[in-house]
Design an enzyme around this catalytic site. Structure first.
Site, PDB file in Angstrom:
ATOM      1  N   HIS A 248       1.699  -2.352   2.472  1.00 24.86           N
ATOM      2  CA  HIS A 248       1.218  -3.602   1.851  1.00 24.86           C
ATOM      3  C   HIS A 248      -0.300  -3.913   2.520  1.00 24.86           C
ATOM      4  CE1 HIS A 248       3.741  -5.787  -0.554  1.00 24.86           C
ATOM      5  NE2 HIS A 248       3.215  -6.973  -0.269  1.00 24.86           N
ATOM      6  N   ASP A 252      -2.847  -9.762  -0.671  1.00 32.53           N
ATOM      7  CA  ASP A 252      -2.343 -10.270  -2.123  1.00 32.53           C
ATOM      8  C   ASP A 252      -2.622  -8.901  -3.088  1.00 32.53           C
ATOM      9  OD1 ASP A 252      -0.941 -11.649  -3.951  1.00 32.53           O
ATOM     10  OD2 ASP A 252      -2.671 -12.677  -4.803  1.00 32.53           O
ATOM     11  N   GLY A 253      -1.836  -8.852  -4.235  1.00 38.74           N
ATOM     12  CA  GLY A 253      -2.027  -7.980  -5.157  1.00 38.74           C
ATOM     13  C   GLY A 253      -1.476  -6.467  -5.123  1.00 38.74           C
ATOM     14  N   ASN A 254      -0.775  -6.427  -3.863  1.00 36.73           N
ATOM     15  CA  ASN A 254      -0.230  -5.045  -3.685  1.00 36.73           C
ATOM     16  C   ASN A 254       0.885  -4.732  -4.409  1.00 36.73           C
ATOM     17  OD1 ASN A 254      -1.053  -4.691  -0.539  1.00 36.73           O
ATOM     18  ND2 ASN A 254      -0.269  -6.624  -0.409  1.00 36.73           N
ATOM     19  N   ILE A 257      -1.177  -3.018  -7.503  1.00 36.00           N
ATOM     20  CA  ILE A 257      -1.835  -1.965  -6.930  1.00 36.00           C
ATOM     21  C   ILE A 257      -1.079  -0.665  -6.709  1.00 36.00           C
ATOM     22  CG2 ILE A 257      -3.447  -0.858  -5.387  1.00 36.00           C
ATOM     23  CD1 ILE A 257      -4.642  -4.010  -5.033  1.00 36.00           C
ATOM     24  N   ALA A 258       0.279  -0.967  -6.469  1.00 37.45           N
ATOM     25  CA  ALA A 258       1.252  -0.016  -5.950  1.00 37.45           C
ATOM     26  C   ALA A 258       1.635   0.789  -7.466  1.00 37.45           C
ATOM     27  CB  ALA A 258       2.434  -0.565  -5.402  1.00 37.45           C
ATOM     28  N   ARG A 259       1.841   0.057  -8.539  1.00 44.01           N
ATOM     29  CA  ARG A 259       2.179   0.510  -9.500  1.00 44.01           C
ATOM     30  C   ARG A 259       0.888   1.218 -10.408  1.00 44.01           C
ATOM     31  NH1 ARG A 259       4.908  -4.262  -9.216  1.00 44.01           N
ATOM     32  NH2 ARG A 259       3.449  -5.586 -10.088  1.00 44.01           N
TER      33      ARG A 259
END
Length: 333
Positions: A248, A252-254, A257-259
């Site tokens: 993480h 924010d936005g994790n 971005i992971a996907r």
């Protein structure tokens, strides 16, 4: 009278063929567009956000110049399709991917509204501006990801993805824009045995001072992935997704971005991206929560991930989700 979509194509095609910066008056003279100036300006602003047009000057002195379109990588899943079908499929995937990934984070736009915004560059009445910006930002991030398919992944490129999806720039030293977190973060887990109940469990993500080295480790893992089948690719996708989510690294936005970053493994192998449906949000969160409940987040000197039933459950879940992508490709063919 030409339809709006045709009007838009005429305007953008003229700018592309002009080979110089042009004003709105130049465009009007050359194309005789049949819509009002404000509509054309919205189209141009949208094209600028997508990196297709560069805008210079202010107000009446504004000029527009086309940016050469980069060719997208060739994927195996596009083979055998005519060019028009390839573009249709890529466009539909971008819309589905953007809608579902942002909806998983609470975006209120439905699939049709997402498609309208991406295609027309217009807003939907009654919907928050934040939701519109999230959709445009995610679509931009997909384009950035495509550019990474044929080049080396770096930490700085991951930070570029954060700048794309984090469309609301907050001037707060505790919430860096395009850079790693400086304040510890965590989440309250959703688990089957807690849904009845009585208490909740807090899970801390990786510590800020560990993040730079951990992300280097993730980059090395993704660069080492050379899947020979879609099953192998999805296993690696799930692993990379889980590592990023546990670190993480941003405030924010994790999730988005992971996907994105995990799909680089599939795209490099020539496979279509894996899209997790927003309709399966509870399953998605619960499976990840079970992993988090068993294992602490990565830290320097410790393993990036742990093999076990929890990771296997996420791999199986990801394989189920990929069926939606397979169905879309079959329908286009």
């Amino acid at each position: 009278m030409r339809q709006n979509n045709t009007e838009k194509e005429v305007v953008l095609n003229y700018i592309s063929s002009a080979n110089k910066a042009v004003t709105i008056s130049d465009i009007k003279t050359a194309t005789d567009f049949q819509v009002d100036n404000r509509t054309v300006l919205r189209w141009l602003n949208s094209a600028a956000k997508q990196g297709l047009v560069v805008i210079t000057g202010e107000r009446k002195a504004r000029k527009y110049v086309s940016v050469p379109v980069k060719s997208k990588p060739t994927f195996k899943f596009l083979e055998g399709l005519p060019s028009s079908k390839q573009q249709e499929l890529l466009s539909m995937l971008r819309t589905l991917w953007t809608h579902n990934s942002t909806a998983l984070e609470g975006n209120t736009l439905n699939l049709g509204e997402t498609q309208f915004i991406l295609n027309e560059g217009l807003t939907v009445s009654g919907k928050p501006l934040k939701d519109h910006k999230e959709v445009m930002g995610h679509a931009t991030a997909i384009d950035l990801l495509y550019d990474m398919v044929s080049s080396e992944l770096t930490v700085s490129k991951i930070k570029l993805l954060h700048k794309a999806v984090q469309t609301d720039i907050i001037f707060d030293i505790d919430k860096p824009y395009g850079d790693f977190k400086v304040v510890p973060n965590g989440t309250y887990l959703i688990l089957d045995d807690l849904l009845e109940g009585k208490s909740s469990v807090y899970h801390a993500y990786s510590r800020p001072f560990d993040v730079p080295k951990l992300i280097v480790g993730l980059v090395e893992y993704i660069e080492s992935c050379k899947p020979h089948s879609i099953d192998e690719a999805i296993t690696m996708y799930a692993t990379a997704h889980l590592i990023f989510g546990q670190i993480h690294p941003f405030w924010d936005g994790n999730g988005r971005i992971a996907r994105l970053i995990a799909n680089l493994i599939l795209l490099r192998a020539g496979f279509a991206p894996l899209v997790i449906p927003a309709t399966r949000r509870l399953d998605y969160i619960t499976i990840l929560s079970k992993y988090s409940a068993k294992y602490e987040a990565p830290s320097v000197g410790k393993p990036l991930y742990h093999v076990g039933n929890e990771l296997k459950a996420f791999i199986n879940f990801s394989k189920e989700c990929y069926q939606d992508t397979i169905n879309l490709i079959e329908n286009i063919k």
